[in-house]
Design an enzyme around this catalytic site. Structure first.
Site, mmCIF file in Angstrom:
data_model
loop_
_atom_site.group_PDB
_atom_site.id
_atom_site.type_symbol
_atom_site.label_atom_id
_atom_site.label_comp_id
_atom_site.label_asym_id
_atom_site.label_seq_id
_atom_site.Cartn_x
_atom_site.Cartn_y
_atom_site.Cartn_z
ATOM 1 N N LYS A 1 0.614 -1.177 0.064
ATOM 2 C CA LYS A 1 -0.037 -0.066 -0.063
ATOM 3 C C LYS A 1 0.739 1.259 -0.091
ATOM 4 O O LYS A 1 1.996 1.264 0.778
ATOM 5 C CB LYS A 1 -1.019 0.115 1.247
ATOM 6 N N SER B 1 -9.699 1.853 2.494
ATOM 7 C CA SER B 1 -8.809 2.437 1.798
ATOM 8 C C SER B 1 -7.607 1.662 0.922
ATOM 9 O O SER B 1 -7.056 2.228 -0.036
ATOM 10 C CB SER B 1 -8.079 3.604 2.784
ATOM 11 N N SER C 1 -10.070 -0.649 6.888
ATOM 12 C CA SER C 1 -9.447 -0.568 5.408
ATOM 13 C C SER C 1 -8.757 -1.811 4.874
ATOM 14 O O SER C 1 -8.099 -1.496 3.830
ATOM 15 C CB SER C 1 -8.496 0.712 5.482
HETATM 16 N N1 GLN Z 1 -13.110 4.489 6.395
HETATM 17 C C1 GLN Z 1 -12.594 4.745 7.505
HETATM 18 C C2 GLN Z 1 -12.094 6.144 7.461
HETATM 19 O O1 GLN Z 1 -12.485 6.790 6.265
HETATM 20 C C3 GLN Z 1 -11.501 3.718 7.634
HETATM 21 C C4 GLN Z 1 -10.226 3.988 6.730
HETATM 22 C C5 GLN Z 1 -9.214 3.181 7.012
HETATM 23 O O2 GLN Z 1 -9.289 2.119 7.635
HETATM 24 N N2 GLN Z 1 -7.916 3.700 6.962
HETATM 25 O O3 GLN Z 1 -11.551 6.694 8.287
#
Ligand code: GLN
Length: 446
Positions: free
Chosen positions: A52, A127, A151
Site C-alpha cells: 500500500k 482505503s 481499510s
Molecule cells: N473508512 C474509514 C475512514 O475513512 C477507515 C479507513 C481506514 O481504515 N484507513 O476513516
C-alpha cells in the site's frame, strides 16, 4: 516477469497500482534466487507482493494517494517493508488508496479511483482498495494494507479476499504514514488465510522504533491453521443483524455460521450495546488524530510546496490548500474543531469515553464466547461515484469494522459468497493477540 506483464495488461483497467517498480522487482527476484541457490529456504523467498502506498519505501515514491506527497521519495523503508524484504518478498510496486487512508471506496485518491475487478463499474472498497484490486485481478498473490477503521477488511470483503487487521501493537507502525495513530495497524491481504498467515508471520514482532509496539513473541500462525474447530464458541451480536444490513449479506453470514457449526462450533447470540455510538465516536477520534498528524505537511519539510509564497503564512496556507483533497480537508476541519477549547470536552472526551465502553462490550462478550462473528460490511461494493456527494453515507458503511480499531482487537474478513455477482465477506473478531485463532477458523472454513 509474468506478473509484471499481467500488471501491464490489467492495471489500466483497475488502476490498482500508483507506481510499478519493475526494475527493482527483477533485482529483488534475482537476489532471492541467489539466496535460494545458497541453500536458504522459506515460502516467502521470491514471493511477489505489493505495498500500500503509505508504507515508506526507500528510493521509491510514497504518495499516500495524495498530491501532497506526489513528489515524496522516502529515505528509508518502513519496518514492515524491511521485514518482508528480509523474508525474501519481491515488491512489484505501490498500490492505490484513498488519500491519506481516509475513505472506504478509494474514490478520494489523487490518482483516480481504483476499480473492483469483479465489476469495473464498482468500487473495490478502501482505503486499501488498490491492494485488494491488485490481488483480485491476479496481479499479485498478496499485498500489505493498513486498517484504521476497516481499510484491510472492507476491501478484502468487497473483492473476495482474506484480510487481517492484527491486534494494535502487533505490527510496527514505523514508516507507515500516520492517519490516526491510536487506530492504525498494518496487516496482510491475500487470497486465503494460509497466505495471510505466511505474511503476518514475517510482518509481526516488536519494534523499538514504534513506541506502541508490543514486546510479545510472534505465534506460529501456520501451525495454528490446522487446529480442529470442535468446541469453538461463536458469538453473534444481535446488533449486527438489524436494519441497514443487506439481506443477501445477512443470509451469506448465516450460511457461513452453519458451515462452522458443521465443523464443530457452537453459536450463541450476544449483545454489543454500544455499537450504535461507534460511528460517531470514530469520526471524532480519527479526524482529531488526523488533524494533528497532518500538521507536519506544511510545505516546508515534506511534499508539495506552492509557487512563489508571499510569506510564511501564505506558504503554509497555499501549500496545504493545493496539496490536500476535499475529504482530507473535511477531516482536518472536523478534527481541529473537536480538539478546540470549549469543544474538547463535549466531543473528544465523550468519544474517548464511548471508546472505552465499546472495548468493555467486547471484553464482556469474550467472557462468554471465543470469537465474535458477523458481516464485514452492510452492503456489497457500490457503484463508483454513488456516494460521491454524501460522505456520511460512506462513513456508515464502516459500522461493523471500526469497533475492532476502537478496541484494538484483531479482526479478519474472509470470503462468504456473492450477492448478485459481487463478493461479500464475513468478519471474525478475537481477543487480543489471537490472530492465530482467526486464521485457523478462516483456513478450516475455506
Ligand atoms: N473508512 C474509514 C475512514 O475513512 C477507515 C479507513 C481506514 O481504515 N484507513 O476513516
Amino acid at each position: 516477469r509474468d506478473l509484471l506483464a499481467r500488471i501491464e495488461q490489467e492495471n489500466p483497467r483497475t488502476n490498482a497500482f500508483i507506481t510499478v517498480t519493475a526494475e527493482q522487482a527483477l533485482e529483488q527476484a534475482r537476489a532471492a534466487d541467489a539466496r535460494r541457490a545458497a541453500g536458504e529456504t522459506g515460502a516467502l523467498l521470491g514471493a511477489p507482493i505489493a505495498h500500500k502506498d503509505l508504507f515508506c519505501t526507500q528510493g521509491v515514491r510514497t504518495s499516500c494517494g495524495s498530491k501532497m506527497l506526489d513528489n515524496f521519495i522516502a529515505p528509508y523503508n518502513a519496518t514492515v517493508v524491511e521485514k518482508l524484504a528480509n523474508a525474501g518478498c519481491v515488491s512489484l510496486g505501490k498500490t492505490n488508496m484513498d488519500e491519506f487512508a481516509m475513505g472506504s471506496s478509494n474514490a478520494s485518491s489523487y490518482y483516480g479511483a481504483a476499480k473492483n475487478p469483479w465489476n469495473l463499474d464498482c468500487i473495490p472498497g478502501g482505503s486499501s482498495g488498490g491492494s485488494a484490486a491488485a490481488i483480485a485481478a491476479r496481479m499479485v498473490p498478496a499485498a500489505t494494507g493498513t486498517d484504521t477503521g476497516g481499510s484491510i477488511r472492507q476491501p478484502a470483503a468487497l473483492c473476495g479476499l482474506t484480510g487481517l487487521k492484527p491486534t494494535y501493537g502487533r505490527v510496527s507502525r514505523w514508516g507507515m504514514v500516520a492517519y490516526a495513530s491510536s487506530l492504525d495497524q498494518g496487516g496482510p491481504m491475500a487470497r486465503d488465510a494460509y497466505d495471510c498467515a505466511l505474511l503476518l508471520g514475517a510482518m509481526a514482532g516488536f519494534d523499538s522504533k514504534d513506541s506502541t509496539s508490543v514486546d510479545q513473541p510472534v505465534d506460529d500462525y501456520l501451525a495454528a491453521l490446522e487446529q480442529p474447530l470442535k468446541g469453538l464458541k461463536i458469538g453473534l451480536p444481535k446488533e449486527y443483524f438489524g436494519a441497514g444490513l443487506d439481506s443477501r449479506i445477512g443470509a451469506a453470514t448465516q450460511a457461513t455460521v452453519a458451515e462452522l457449526e458443521k465443523l464443530g462450533a457452537t453459536v450463541k447470540e450476544i449483545s454489543l450495546p454500544n455499537l450504535q455510538h461507534a460511528i460517531a465516536a470514530y469520526y471524532v477520534i480519527a479526524p482529531a488524530e488526523a488533524s494533528s498528524n497532518l500538521s507536519r505537511f506544511d510545505g516546508v519539510r515534506f511534499g508539495h510546496r506552492c509557487d512563489d509564497p508571499a510569506d510564511l503564512t501564505d506558504l503554509y496556507k497555499r501549500s496545504r490548500a493545493e496539496g490536500f483533497g476535499a475529504e482530507v480537508k473535511r477531516r482536518i476541519m472536523v478534527g481541529t474543531y473537536a480538539l478546540s477549547a470549549g469543544y474538547y470536552d463535549a466531543y473528544y472526551i465523550k468519544a474517548q469515553q464511548i471508546r472505552r465502553l465499546i472495548k468493555n462490550d467486547f471484553l464482556a462478550a469474550f467472557q462468554e464466547v471465543d470469537v465474535v462473528m458477523g458481516p464485514t460490511t452492510p452492503n456489497p461494493a457500490w457503484a463508483l461515484c454513488a456516494k460521491g456527494n454524501d460522505p456520511v453515507a460512506e462513513y456508515l458503511e464502516d459500522i461493523y469494522t471500526i469497533t475492532a480499531n476502537l478496541a484494538g482487537l484483531p479482526g479478519l474478513s474472509m470470503p462468504a459468497g456473492f450477492a448478485d455477482g459481487l463478493p461479500v465477506g464475513v468478519q471474525l473478531l478475537a481477543p487480543y493477540f489471537q490472530e492465530g485463532r482467526l486464521l485457523n477458523i478462516a483456513h478450516q472454513y475455506q
